[in-house]
Design an enzyme around this catalytic site. Structure first.
Site, PDB file in Angstrom:
ATOM      1  N   TYR A 186      -1.138  -0.947  10.608  1.00 34.14           N
ATOM      2  CA  TYR A 186      -1.387  -1.228   9.029  1.00 34.14           C
ATOM      3  C   TYR A 186       0.054  -0.945   8.263  1.00 34.14           C
ATOM      4  O   TYR A 186       0.450  -1.326   7.563  1.00 34.14           O
ATOM      5  CB  TYR A 186      -2.285  -0.565   8.715  1.00 34.14           C
ATOM      6  CG  TYR A 186      -3.033  -0.750   6.860  1.00 34.14           C
ATOM      7  CD1 TYR A 186      -3.592  -1.937   6.510  1.00 34.14           C
ATOM      8  CD2 TYR A 186      -2.897   0.239   6.188  1.00 34.14           C
ATOM      9  CE1 TYR A 186      -4.001  -2.033   5.458  1.00 34.14           C
ATOM     10  CE2 TYR A 186      -3.129   0.082   4.745  1.00 34.14           C
ATOM     11  CZ  TYR A 186      -3.732  -1.259   4.512  1.00 34.14           C
ATOM     12  OH  TYR A 186      -4.016  -1.358   3.221  1.00 34.14           O
ATOM     13  N   SER A 246       0.788  -1.276  -0.089  1.00 37.78           N
ATOM     14  CA  SER A 246       0.148  -0.141   0.132  1.00 37.78           C
ATOM     15  C   SER A 246       0.897   1.063  -0.064  1.00 37.78           C
ATOM     16  O   SER A 246       2.037   1.169   0.417  1.00 37.78           O
ATOM     17  CB  SER A 246      -0.754   0.087   1.156  1.00 37.78           C
ATOM     18  OG  SER A 246      -1.504   1.332   1.524  1.00 37.78           O
TER      19      SER A 246
END
Ligand code: NAD
Length: 258
Positions: free
Chosen positions: A161, A144
């Site tokens: 994350y 990401s």
């Protein structure tokens, strides 16, 4: 005759019931791949089969991707049903918006296990099979833009994350250099904000406001559609990317260029 880019290729895709994984399963099927599809949600996988091109070339393995037994079942299903594994797409993952001071040890383990241990287990499971094959194989991991920046969201940290997505970049580089001589390419895709179920009302009560704010900060002026990310995964998994390994394809509408 239209050339299909994944004819006779066998691919495992994790987290295939929703969002980017679902779009990837559909694109791979259109390009002639035989698929082993995983998700926690078996009913959603069955619904996907009703929509996919050539469902007779798809097998479904529901289960938690952070468990060794799921990785083993994915491998066994691919080998029993289709005889080989050419492509692994490590897509399943969960988002996490919570400051470090609020995150429990159990929650930490859950996110690490889902986003990272799952990739360790699946790579460990399929690489020995790819090593036996003359043509090696391809692994595509989902990182990401959050793996590159210390991003915040809605005034809270996404530190956990972000950590997992940064580690995936390094997993990709490390496996790519180790197995390059064996014909195994390891790559990853780093999407920017993509409209999927990952962004939920649980963390974002004002979802419309969230998407408007996303659009406002993207150089391209919008978020990604899942199929735009699926097309990146397809490219990296195909022979068109035969000289690409160890790297990440950032598909973020220009966000990291700011
Ligand atoms: P999504 O929530 O739409 O899909 C993720 C899928 O993974 C779901 O079907 C879910 O059931 C499945 N899943 C979750 N935990 C699982 C587990 N333990 N075992 C098996 N399946 C499990 O989300 P998405 O946006 O399509 O995310 C796909 C990948 O893309 C993730 O790795 C995510 O981190 C990454 N990503 C998403 C975005 C975004 O903005 N949506 C941006 C960058 C990266």
């Amino acid at each position: 005759m239209i050339l299909q880019r994944l004819t006779n290729k066998v691919a495992i895709i994790t987290g295939a019931a929703s969002g980017i994984g679902r779009a990837t399963a559909k694109r791979f099927a259109e390009e002639g791949a035989k698929l082993v599809l995983n998700d926690l949600h078996s009913a959603a996988l069955e619904e996907l089969l009703a929509e996919i091109h050539s469902p007779e070339n798809c097998a479904v393995v529901s289960g938690d991707v952070s468990l060794e037994s799921t990785a083993a079942a994915l491998k066994e299903t691919a080998l029993e049903r289709f005889g080989k594994i050419d492509i692994l797409v490590n897509n399943a993952g969960i988002h996490w918006i919570q400051d470090i001071t609020e995150t429990t040890s159990e929650e930490f383990d859950h996110v690490i296990n889902t986003n990272l241990k799952s990739m360790f287990l699946n790579c460990q499971s399929v690489i020995p099979e790819m090593l036996k094959q003359e043509n090696g194989g391809v692994i595509v991991n989902l990182s990401s833009v959050s793996g590159y920046v210390g991003q915040e969201m809605l005034g809270k940290s996404t530190f956990l994350y972000n950590m997992t997505k940064a580690a995936i970049l390094q997993l990709t580089r490390s496996l790519a250099t180790r197995y390059a001589k064996d014909g195994i390419r390891v790559t990853c895709v780093a999407p920017g904000v993509t409209k999927t179920n990952q962004i939920t009302t649980e963390h974002t009560p004002d979802l419309d406001g969230f998407w408007q704010a996303v659009e406002a900060v993207q150089p391209l002026g919008r978020y990604a559609d899942p199929v735009e990310i699926a097309n990146c995964i397809l490219f990296l998994a195909s022979d068109e990317a035969s000289y690409i390994t160890g790297t990440s394809l950032v598909a973020d509408g220009g966000y990291l260029a700011l």
